[in-house]
Structures are given as structure tokens and as C-alpha cells.
Motif scaffolding. Structure first.
Motif, PDB file in Angstrom:
ATOM      1  N   ASP A  41       0.862  -1.203   0.024  1.00  0.00           N
ATOM      2  CA  ASP A  41       0.011   0.020  -0.040  1.00  0.00           C
ATOM      3  C   ASP A  41       0.653   1.411   0.001  1.00  0.00           C
ATOM      4  OD1 ASP A  41      -2.252  -1.466   0.207  1.00  0.00           O
ATOM      5  OD2 ASP A  41      -2.304  -1.873   2.214  1.00  0.00           O
ATOM      6  N   THR A  42       2.144   1.252  -0.678  1.00  0.00           N
ATOM      7  CA  THR A  42       2.804   2.621  -0.706  1.00  0.00           C
ATOM      8  C   THR A  42       2.637   2.874  -2.126  1.00  0.00           C
ATOM      9  OG1 THR A  42       4.868   1.004  -1.049  1.00  0.00           O
ATOM     10  CG2 THR A  42       4.607   1.888   1.257  1.00  0.00           C
ATOM     11  N   PRO A  43       3.276   3.986  -2.458  1.00  0.00           N
ATOM     12  CA  PRO A  43       2.965   4.438  -3.965  1.00  0.00           C
ATOM     13  C   PRO A  43       3.447   3.668  -4.987  1.00  0.00           C
ATOM     14  CG  PRO A  43       3.328   6.317  -2.603  1.00  0.00           C
ATOM     15  CD  PRO A  43       3.849   4.904  -1.537  1.00  0.00           C
ATOM     16  N   ILE A  44       4.748   3.093  -4.823  1.00  0.00           N
ATOM     17  CA  ILE A  44       5.216   2.363  -5.957  1.00  0.00           C
ATOM     18  C   ILE A  44       4.598   1.052  -6.264  1.00  0.00           C
ATOM     19  CG2 ILE A  44       7.041   1.010  -4.589  1.00  0.00           C
ATOM     20  CD1 ILE A  44       8.843   1.485  -7.116  1.00  0.00           C
ATOM     21  N   ARG A  45       3.754   0.386  -5.117  1.00  0.00           N
ATOM     22  CA  ARG A  45       2.944  -0.818  -5.177  1.00  0.00           C
ATOM     23  C   ARG A  45       1.759  -0.611  -5.766  1.00  0.00           C
ATOM     24  NH1 ARG A  45       5.030  -5.327  -1.106  1.00  0.00           N
ATOM     25  NH2 ARG A  45       3.167  -6.336  -1.882  1.00  0.00           N
ATOM     26  N   MET A  46       1.226   0.772  -5.467  1.00  0.00           N
ATOM     27  CA  MET A  46      -0.078   1.070  -6.044  1.00  0.00           C
ATOM     28  C   MET A  46      -0.151   1.473  -7.525  1.00  0.00           C
ATOM     29  SD  MET A  46      -2.184   3.310  -2.894  1.00  0.00           S
ATOM     30  CE  MET A  46      -0.696   4.325  -2.750  1.00  0.00           C
ATOM     31  N   VAL A  47       1.014   2.100  -7.819  1.00  0.00           N
ATOM     32  CA  VAL A  47       1.043   2.550  -9.404  1.00  0.00           C
ATOM     33  C   VAL A  47       1.360   1.290 -10.006  1.00  0.00           C
ATOM     34  CG1 VAL A  47       2.602   3.800 -10.740  1.00  0.00           C
ATOM     35  CG2 VAL A  47       1.959   4.977  -8.859  1.00  0.00           C
ATOM     36  N   HIS A  48       2.343   0.425  -9.703  1.00  0.00           N
ATOM     37  CA  HIS A  48       2.812  -0.719 -10.396  1.00  0.00           C
ATOM     38  C   HIS A  48       1.839  -1.704 -10.471  1.00  0.00           C
ATOM     39  CE1 HIS A  48       7.332   0.462 -10.352  1.00  0.00           C
ATOM     40  NE2 HIS A  48       6.546   1.450 -10.900  1.00  0.00           N
ATOM     41  N   ALA A  49       0.537  -1.752  -9.650  1.00  0.00           N
ATOM     42  CA  ALA A  49      -0.239  -2.818  -9.546  1.00  0.00           C
ATOM     43  C   ALA A  49      -1.262  -2.358 -10.731  1.00  0.00           C
ATOM     44  CB  ALA A  49      -0.823  -2.777  -8.097  1.00  0.00           C
ATOM     45  N   ASP A  50      -1.365  -1.319 -11.142  1.00  0.00           N
ATOM     46  CA  ASP A  50      -2.557  -0.935 -12.160  1.00  0.00           C
ATOM     47  C   ASP A  50      -2.186  -1.348 -13.744  1.00  0.00           C
ATOM     48  OD1 ASP A  50      -5.427   0.168 -12.543  1.00  0.00           O
ATOM     49  OD2 ASP A  50      -4.153   1.556 -14.030  1.00  0.00           O
ATOM     50  N   LEU A  51      -2.789  -2.180 -14.220  1.00  0.00           N
ATOM     51  CA  LEU A  51      -2.653  -2.908 -15.527  1.00  0.00           C
ATOM     52  C   LEU A  51      -2.552  -1.731 -16.684  1.00  0.00           C
ATOM     53  CD1 LEU A  51      -4.118  -6.263 -15.063  1.00  0.00           C
ATOM     54  CD2 LEU A  51      -1.582  -5.823 -15.238  1.00  0.00           C
ATOM     55  N   VAL A  52      -3.731  -1.131 -16.740  1.00  0.00           N
ATOM     56  CA  VAL A  52      -3.898  -0.260 -17.998  1.00  0.00           C
ATOM     57  C   VAL A  52      -2.756   1.128 -17.606  1.00  0.00           C
ATOM     58  CG1 VAL A  52      -5.596   1.591 -19.007  1.00  0.00           C
ATOM     59  CG2 VAL A  52      -6.175  -0.805 -18.379  1.00  0.00           C
ATOM     60  N   GLY A  53      -2.835   1.475 -16.666  1.00  0.00           N
ATOM     61  CA  GLY A  53      -1.784   2.540 -16.400  1.00  0.00           C
ATOM     62  C   GLY A  53      -0.239   2.077 -16.531  1.00  0.00           C
ATOM     63  N   MET A  54      -0.079   1.002 -16.468  1.00  0.00           N
ATOM     64  CA  MET A  54       1.426   0.491 -16.761  1.00  0.00           C
ATOM     65  C   MET A  54       1.597  -0.040 -18.065  1.00  0.00           C
ATOM     66  SD  MET A  54       3.139   0.473 -13.948  1.00  0.00           S
ATOM     67  CE  MET A  54       4.578  -0.764 -14.229  1.00  0.00           C
ATOM     68  N   MET A  55       0.592  -0.221 -18.804  1.00  0.00           N
ATOM     69  CA  MET A  55       0.337  -0.768 -20.306  1.00  0.00           C
ATOM     70  C   MET A  55       0.630   0.441 -21.066  1.00  0.00           C
ATOM     71  SD  MET A  55      -1.754  -3.965 -20.840  1.00  0.00           S
ATOM     72  CE  MET A  55      -3.192  -3.373 -20.247  1.00  0.00           C
ATOM     73  N   THR A  56       0.002   1.662 -20.682  1.00  0.00           N
ATOM     74  CA  THR A  56      -0.104   2.750 -21.682  1.00  0.00           C
ATOM     75  C   THR A  56       1.328   3.450 -21.163  1.00  0.00           C
ATOM     76  OG1 THR A  56      -1.247   3.956 -19.918  1.00  0.00           O
ATOM     77  CG2 THR A  56      -2.607   3.115 -21.644  1.00  0.00           C
ATOM     78  N   GLY A  57       1.564   3.502 -19.843  1.00  0.00           N
ATOM     79  CA  GLY A  57       2.770   4.217 -19.390  1.00  0.00           C
ATOM     80  C   GLY A  57       4.202   3.405 -20.102  1.00  0.00           C
ATOM     81  N   GLY A  58       4.146   2.016 -19.902  1.00  0.00           N
ATOM     82  CA  GLY A  58       5.296   1.351 -20.377  1.00  0.00           C
ATOM     83  C   GLY A  58       5.442   1.531 -21.949  1.00  0.00           C
ATOM     84  N   ILE A  59       4.355   1.687 -22.893  1.00  0.00           N
ATOM     85  CA  ILE A  59       4.553   1.924 -24.160  1.00  0.00           C
ATOM     86  C   ILE A  59       5.114   3.544 -24.537  1.00  0.00           C
ATOM     87  CG2 ILE A  59       3.422   2.275 -26.614  1.00  0.00           C
ATOM     88  CD1 ILE A  59       1.462   0.009 -25.704  1.00  0.00           C
ATOM     89  N   ARG A  60       4.522   4.316 -23.619  1.00  0.00           N
ATOM     90  CA  ARG A  60       5.296   5.637 -23.664  1.00  0.00           C
ATOM     91  C   ARG A  60       6.528   5.813 -23.252  1.00  0.00           C
ATOM     92  NH1 ARG A  60       6.431   9.811 -20.400  1.00  0.00           N
ATOM     93  NH2 ARG A  60       5.709  12.051 -20.780  1.00  0.00           N
ATOM     94  N   GLY A  61       7.045   5.110 -22.275  1.00  0.00           N
ATOM     95  CA  GLY A  61       8.280   5.189 -21.818  1.00  0.00           C
ATOM     96  C   GLY A  61       9.271   4.484 -23.083  1.00  0.00           C
ATOM     97  N   LEU A  62       8.902   3.438 -23.434  1.00  0.00           N
ATOM     98  CA  LEU A  62       9.620   2.607 -24.554  1.00  0.00           C
ATOM     99  C   LEU A  62       9.861   3.565 -25.725  1.00  0.00           C
ATOM    100  CD1 LEU A  62      11.239   0.325 -24.978  1.00  0.00           C
ATOM    101  CD2 LEU A  62       9.142  -0.902 -26.036  1.00  0.00           C
ATOM    102  N   LEU A  63       8.713   4.381 -26.108  1.00  0.00           N
ATOM    103  CA  LEU A  63       8.887   5.172 -27.330  1.00  0.00           C
ATOM    104  C   LEU A  63       9.920   6.373 -27.212  1.00  0.00           C
ATOM    105  CD1 LEU A  63       5.150   5.586 -28.270  1.00  0.00           C
ATOM    106  CD2 LEU A  63       6.755   4.206 -29.546  1.00  0.00           C
ATOM    107  N   LEU A  64       9.910   6.714 -25.920  1.00  0.00           N
ATOM    108  CA  LEU A  64      11.126   7.897 -25.519  1.00  0.00           C
ATOM    109  C   LEU A  64      12.290   7.482 -25.549  1.00  0.00           C
ATOM    110  CD1 LEU A  64       8.809   9.662 -22.948  1.00  0.00           C
ATOM    111  CD2 LEU A  64       9.634  10.654 -25.027  1.00  0.00           C
ATOM    112  N   GLN A  65      12.604   6.070 -24.800  1.00  0.00           N
ATOM    113  CA  GLN A  65      13.719   5.553 -24.852  1.00  0.00           C
ATOM    114  C   GLN A  65      14.481   5.125 -26.317  1.00  0.00           C
ATOM    115  OE1 GLN A  65      12.869   1.805 -22.564  1.00  0.00           O
ATOM    116  NE2 GLN A  65      12.271   3.158 -20.597  1.00  0.00           N
ATOM    117  N   MET A  66      13.592   5.173 -27.161  1.00  0.00           N
ATOM    118  CA  MET A  66      14.135   4.863 -28.633  1.00  0.00           C
ATOM    119  C   MET A  66      14.719   6.041 -29.320  1.00  0.00           C
ATOM    120  SD  MET A  66      14.158   1.501 -28.949  1.00  0.00           S
ATOM    121  CE  MET A  66      14.717   1.696 -27.391  1.00  0.00           C
ATOM    122  N   LEU A  67      14.450   6.929 -28.477  1.00  0.00           N
ATOM    123  CA  LEU A  67      14.791   8.509 -29.133  1.00  0.00           C
ATOM    124  C   LEU A  67      16.207   8.705 -28.402  1.00  0.00           C
ATOM    125  CD1 LEU A  67      12.038  10.859 -28.912  1.00  0.00           C
ATOM    126  CD2 LEU A  67      13.247  10.010 -30.937  1.00  0.00           C
TER     127      LEU A  67
END
Length: 279
Positions: A41-67
């Protein structure tokens, strides 16, 4: 008689687990531990538990990393992403799960394993300059884009009113993993993350290869994921990018599909939180 609602819930849970775990080889979800690197129940576990937030955020992060030329070249030279994009994304998701929710001993083993892999990754950029995956500044870009993107997905789809103190705590917690991986500089607050993001943006460069990888990321269709859902998740990820990043990757900001994609991912997020009893 079996409860039809409970049957539906379990079927949905199993389907999602099949997307994120190599169930054909017996891989099971990471069991949450009370002896993890981070408390329940701390922030990192709450953020990383949400599947849709992680999927959309994960793709965003990967796109930025490729730059980032170094991060991009490492993927081009040392990854079979073209043949196994789903496998690469699945391994990344499992690393996040183990280091966030797993027992601290398993988390440290996962970090050490990645460090050993990074030690073997290196080569030459198209301009002849050397690169290696242990470069602290490159690792800092990978980390800050992931952290910003995961948090952005959570704020957008789950908790837009998340207190700033919790957002800062999220960065402080995630910094534990980043430092263990050798990243430097590493942010511990929202303001520090924004400052490092602006500083490291000067290292970025667009290229045909970066644009190709971006298209591959957005067109990948993990087995078990409905194509329409994956398209909407990709549209949300692109919408969350800064304007300059979309321009560098030659991606168009969703216009006509923006609201439907936002509504669909919001609805899917609520459904998944119900299925996994996170509401």
C-alpha cells in the motif's frame, strides 16, 4: 451451482495472466511478499499494480527510450525484438513485478541478472562512437522515462488527484531500483524528475531506426490481447507523449480517436481492477 460472475472474473484474471506470464512454460505470476523492497500500500506498489496505467505508460516510456541513440543501438544490436516483441515486453513487465512486489532476495537477484546482461551489451554507434549499456547517463534516461510514464499512466487512468507527497515518494522508492542498476542522476521528487528529463533530452536524436521501432511497438499484438484494445492502448500512449517526441517519431496525436480511446481504456481499467479486486 457456480457463480457466473465469479466464473467471469476468474476467466478474465487467467486471460490477463496469460498475457504477462509465459504460462506455456509453467511461469506463474509473482506472488506479493511482505518482505519485498517496498511495503504494501505504498505509492510504488499502487502505481505498478494498475495494468492499464502500466501498459499505456510502458509503451510511452519505450517510445521515448528509442530516441536515445545508445539505448536504441543496444536494442538493435543485442535484441530479437523484431521476432519477439511480446517476449521482450513480458520480460520487462516481470522485472518490474519482481522488483516491486517479490521478496527482496528475488528482487536483488533480478537486478543482478540485468546488471550481468548489461555488462555484455556494447558496440559502436553509426557515427563510430562507442556505447555500452552500463553508461549511467543512458540508464538514467531509461529510468526517468519509465518512472514518469508509469506515474503518468496512473494519474491519467486511476488517481488524478494523487497527492504530490505520494508522487515524490514514488520517485524515492523507484530510485532504489535505479541506483542498483547503475543509473545516475536519479530523481527522488517530481521536480527532480522534470529537471533530469529536460537535461537528458539534449542527448536524444531522431532516426529512421527509432521511427521503425516505434511503429513495431505500436503494432505489436500480444497473444490474448484483443486487437482493438491494443490499438486503444497504443493511441493513449501516443497521446501522452510530449509534442516534440511525437514530432521526432513522426507520430500523429490522436484526434478523432482520442476520446474513444480514453473512454475505452478507462472502462477496461475499472474492469481489471474489479477482476483483480483492487477497487
Amino acid at each position: 451451482m457456480a457463480d457466473p460472475i465469479e466464473t467471469l472474473r476468474m476467466k478474465l484474471v487467467e486471460q490477463v495472466r496469460g498475457v504477462f506470464n509465459d504460462t506455456s512454460n509453467g511461469q506463474k505470476p509473482v506472488p506479493p511478499s511482505d518482505e519485498a523492497l517496498f511495503e504494501r500500500d505504498t505509492p510504488i506498489r499502487m502505481v505498478h499494480a494498475d495494468l492499464v496505467g502500466m501498459m499505456t505508460g510502458g509503451i510511452r516510456g519505450l517510445l521515448l527510450q528509442m530516441l536515445h541513440p545508445h539505448a536504441l543501438q543496444g536494442v538493435l544490436d543485442h535484441s530479437n525484438f523484431r521476432e519477439d516483441m511480446h517476449g521482450r515486453l513480458r520480460r520487462t513487465a516481470r522485472f518490474i513485478a519482481v522488483t516491486t512486489f517479490g521478496h527482496r532476495d528475488e528482487a536483488m537477484k533480478a537486478i543482478e541478472r540485468v546488471n550481468r546482461i548489461h555488462a555484455k551489451v556494447g558496440g559502436t554507434l553509426p557515427d563510430g562512437a562507442p556505447y555500452n549499456a552500463t553508461n549511467p547517463r543512458t540508464l538514467a534516461w531509461v529510468h526517468v522515462t519509465e518512472a514518469q510514464s508509469f506515474l503518468a499512466g496512473y494519474l491519467r487512468h486511476v488517481r488524478p488527484d494523487m497527492p504530490y507527497a505520494d508522487r515524490d515518494e514514488y520517485y524515492r522508492q523507484f530510485a532504489v531500483i535505479a541506483r542498483a542498476l547503475g543509473a545516475d542522476p536519479v530523481p527522488e521528487t517530481v521536480n527532480e524528475a522534470d529537471a533530469i528529463f529536460r537535461e537528458l533530452r539534449h542527448d536524444l536524436k531522431t532516426s529512421p531506426a527509432a521511427r521503425e521501432v516505434a511503429q513495431l511497438v505500436l503494432s505489436q499484438r500480444p497473444k490474448g490481447t484483443p486487437p482493438a484494445l491494443q490499438t486503444m492502448i497504443g493511441a493513449e500512449a501516443v497521446a501522452m507523449l510530449p509534442d516534440w517526441a511525437r514530432s521526432m517519431l513522426r507520430l500523429q496525436r490522436p484526434v478523432l480517436t482520442a476520446l474513444p480511446a480514453r473512454a475505452a481504456t478507462w472502462g477496461v481499467g475499472r474492469t481489471l481492477r474489479w477482476a483483480f479486486r483492487q477497487n
